[in-house]
Design a protein around this motif. Structure first.
Motif, PDB file in Angstrom:
ATOM      1  N   THR A 105       0.823  -1.208   0.000  1.00  0.00           N
ATOM      2  CA  THR A 105       0.000   0.000   0.000  1.00  0.00           C
ATOM      3  C   THR A 105       0.859   1.261   0.000  1.00  0.00           C
ATOM      4  O   THR A 105       0.575   2.207  -0.739  1.00  0.00           O
ATOM      5  N   GLU A 106       1.916   1.284   0.802  1.00  0.00           N
ATOM      6  CA  GLU A 106       2.776   2.473   0.865  1.00  0.00           C
ATOM      7  C   GLU A 106       3.428   2.758  -0.481  1.00  0.00           C
ATOM      8  O   GLU A 106       3.563   3.915  -0.872  1.00  0.00           O
ATOM      9  N   LYS A 107       3.841   1.710  -1.185  1.00  0.00           N
ATOM     10  CA  LYS A 107       4.452   1.903  -2.501  1.00  0.00           C
ATOM     11  C   LYS A 107       3.423   2.477  -3.464  1.00  0.00           C
ATOM     12  O   LYS A 107       3.735   3.371  -4.257  1.00  0.00           O
ATOM     13  N   LEU A 108       2.202   1.969  -3.408  1.00  0.00           N
ATOM     14  CA  LEU A 108       1.148   2.492  -4.276  1.00  0.00           C
ATOM     15  C   LEU A 108       0.905   3.968  -3.995  1.00  0.00           C
ATOM     16  O   LEU A 108       0.786   4.772  -4.920  1.00  0.00           O
ATOM     17  N   LYS A 109       0.888   4.346  -2.731  1.00  0.00           N
ATOM     18  CA  LYS A 109       0.668   5.760  -2.381  1.00  0.00           C
ATOM     19  C   LYS A 109       1.822   6.635  -2.867  1.00  0.00           C
ATOM     20  O   LYS A 109       1.604   7.776  -3.281  1.00  0.00           O
ATOM     21  N   THR A 110       3.027   6.113  -2.864  1.00  0.00           N
ATOM     22  CA  THR A 110       4.164   6.842  -3.427  1.00  0.00           C
ATOM     23  C   THR A 110       3.966   7.030  -4.929  1.00  0.00           C
ATOM     24  O   THR A 110       4.195   8.122  -5.467  1.00  0.00           O
ATOM     25  N   LEU A 111       3.523   5.971  -5.604  1.00  0.00           N
ATOM     26  CA  LEU A 111       3.268   6.063  -7.041  1.00  0.00           C
ATOM     27  C   LEU A 111       2.169   7.078  -7.358  1.00  0.00           C
ATOM     28  O   LEU A 111       2.222   7.740  -8.401  1.00  0.00           O
ATOM     29  N   PHE A 112       1.175   7.204  -6.484  1.00  0.00           N
ATOM     30  CA  PHE A 112       0.128   8.211  -6.680  1.00  0.00           C
ATOM     31  C   PHE A 112       0.748   9.604  -6.793  1.00  0.00           C
ATOM     32  O   PHE A 112       0.298  10.435  -7.587  1.00  0.00           O
ATOM     33  N   ASN A 113       1.764   9.878  -5.971  1.00  0.00           N
ATOM     34  CA  ASN A 113       2.406  11.198  -5.974  1.00  0.00           C
ATOM     35  C   ASN A 113       3.322  11.404  -7.179  1.00  0.00           C
ATOM     36  O   ASN A 113       3.634  12.536  -7.527  1.00  0.00           O
ATOM     37  N   GLU A 114       3.756  10.319  -7.786  1.00  0.00           N
ATOM     38  CA  GLU A 114       4.707  10.410  -8.897  1.00  0.00           C
ATOM     39  C   GLU A 114       4.042  10.371 -10.271  1.00  0.00           C
ATOM     40  O   GLU A 114       4.640  10.814 -11.248  1.00  0.00           O
ATOM     41  N   ASP A 115       2.842   9.812 -10.361  1.00  0.00           N
ATOM     42  CA  ASP A 115       2.216   9.589 -11.670  1.00  0.00           C
ATOM     43  C   ASP A 115       0.713   9.840 -11.569  1.00  0.00           C
ATOM     44  O   ASP A 115      -0.001   9.088 -10.915  1.00  0.00           O
ATOM     45  N   ILE A 116       0.251  10.896 -12.231  1.00  0.00           N
ATOM     46  CA  ILE A 116      -1.168  11.267 -12.160  1.00  0.00           C
ATOM     47  C   ILE A 116      -2.067  10.159 -12.711  1.00  0.00           C
ATOM     48  O   ILE A 116      -3.186   9.962 -12.235  1.00  0.00           O
ATOM     49  N   HIS A 117      -1.576   9.407 -13.693  1.00  0.00           N
ATOM     50  CA  HIS A 117      -2.381   8.318 -14.257  1.00  0.00           C
ATOM     51  C   HIS A 117      -2.600   7.213 -13.218  1.00  0.00           C
ATOM     52  O   HIS A 117      -3.705   6.676 -13.106  1.00  0.00           O
ATOM     53  N   ILE A 118      -1.553   6.904 -12.475  1.00  0.00           N
ATOM     54  CA  ILE A 118      -1.692   5.896 -11.415  1.00  0.00           C
ATOM     55  C   ILE A 118      -2.573   6.443 -10.293  1.00  0.00           C
ATOM     56  O   ILE A 118      -3.380   5.711  -9.721  1.00  0.00           O
ATOM     57  N   ALA A 119      -2.458   7.733 -10.006  1.00  0.00           N
ATOM     58  CA  ALA A 119      -3.325   8.349  -8.991  1.00  0.00           C
ATOM     59  C   ALA A 119      -4.790   8.240  -9.412  1.00  0.00           C
ATOM     60  O   ALA A 119      -5.661   7.915  -8.589  1.00  0.00           O
ATOM     61  N   ASN A 120      -5.077   8.487 -10.680  1.00  0.00           N
ATOM     62  CA  ASN A 120      -6.452   8.361 -11.170  1.00  0.00           C
ATOM     63  C   ASN A 120      -6.909   6.905 -11.147  1.00  0.00           C
ATOM     64  O   ASN A 120      -8.068   6.616 -10.839  1.00  0.00           O
ATOM     65  N   TRP A 121      -5.989   5.993 -11.443  1.00  0.00           N
ATOM     66  CA  TRP A 121      -6.306   4.569 -11.347  1.00  0.00           C
ATOM     67  C   TRP A 121      -6.686   4.229  -9.899  1.00  0.00           C
ATOM     68  O   TRP A 121      -7.662   3.513  -9.658  1.00  0.00           O
ATOM     69  N   GLY A 122      -5.924   4.746  -8.938  1.00  0.00           N
ATOM     70  CA  GLY A 122      -6.214   4.511  -7.521  1.00  0.00           C
ATOM     71  C   GLY A 122      -7.556   5.075  -7.105  1.00  0.00           C
ATOM     72  O   GLY A 122      -8.285   4.467  -6.310  1.00  0.00           O
TER      73      GLY A 122
END
Length: 187
Positions: A105-122
């Motif tokens: 989960t923490e890695k996913l939250k880091t990816l949210f901050n680095e990539d808007i597409h992954i943030a939207n996926w989340g």
């Protein structure tokens, strides 16, 4: 089901974003009966079911109440742990030998901050989980046991071959005796 199919089912990602997400996902396997998540524990992972079936349940003094079944392609997550980093209320038991994709989960939250597409996926991931919960609540509040059973037959008929009737009765909020009556009524 392959991980790229699962990701796209939640929300399609551009190829580079998808590859970035996938590089942080690993695979694990557990045997039938294994408890993947325990109530009152913080679960620091999100799982995606590659193969198998699981049930989510809450324990009372007298029994376990099944409230969800997860099958191939579905996320398996404690939303309370995911959103609030607090202990979840559910336990997850494997009803078959299962293969999972797992993501911290923490890695996913880091990816949210680095990539808007992954943030939207989340965001879409969380929205889909909310809708599933809403549908479950509405079904439990407004439908009869017979209607819930008919919905189960229509939406997830394979559960009847893969899950013990006791778990299905619990999921429907009825006893096994009542489930037997409903099943004979429908025949």
């Amino acid at each position: 089901m392959e991980i790229d199919q699962i990701i796209n089912t939640i929300f399609p990602l551009p190829e580079l974003s998808k590859l970035n997400l996938i590089q942080h996902i690993s695979e694990v396997s557990y045997s039938k009966g294994f408890c993947l998540m325990k109530a009152n524990k913080i679960i620091p992972h999100i799982y995606f079911l590659k193969k198998g079936i699981v049930r989510a349940y809450a324990s009372t003094e007298n029994n376990d109440i099944t409230f969800w079944f997860g099958t191939e392609g579905e996320p398996v997550v404690s939303m309370k742990s995911y959103v609030d980093e607090k202990p979840g209320y559910e336990s997850i038991e494997l009803l078959e030998d299962c293969d999972f994709y797992v993501l911290e989960t923490e890695k996913l939250k880091t990816l949210f901050n680095e990539d808007i597409h992954i943030a939207n996926w989340g965001r879409k991931f969380a929205e889909r989980e909310l809708v599933k919960t809403e549908e479950l609540i509405i079904s439990r509040q407004y439908k009869t046991a017979l209607e819930r059973y008919k919905d189960l037959i229509k939406e997830k008929p394979y559960l009847l071959q893969r899950v013990q009737l006791g778990h299905i009765a619990s999921y429907l909020g009825i006893t096994q005796v009542s489930l037997s009556r409903i099943r004979s009524e429908i025949r």
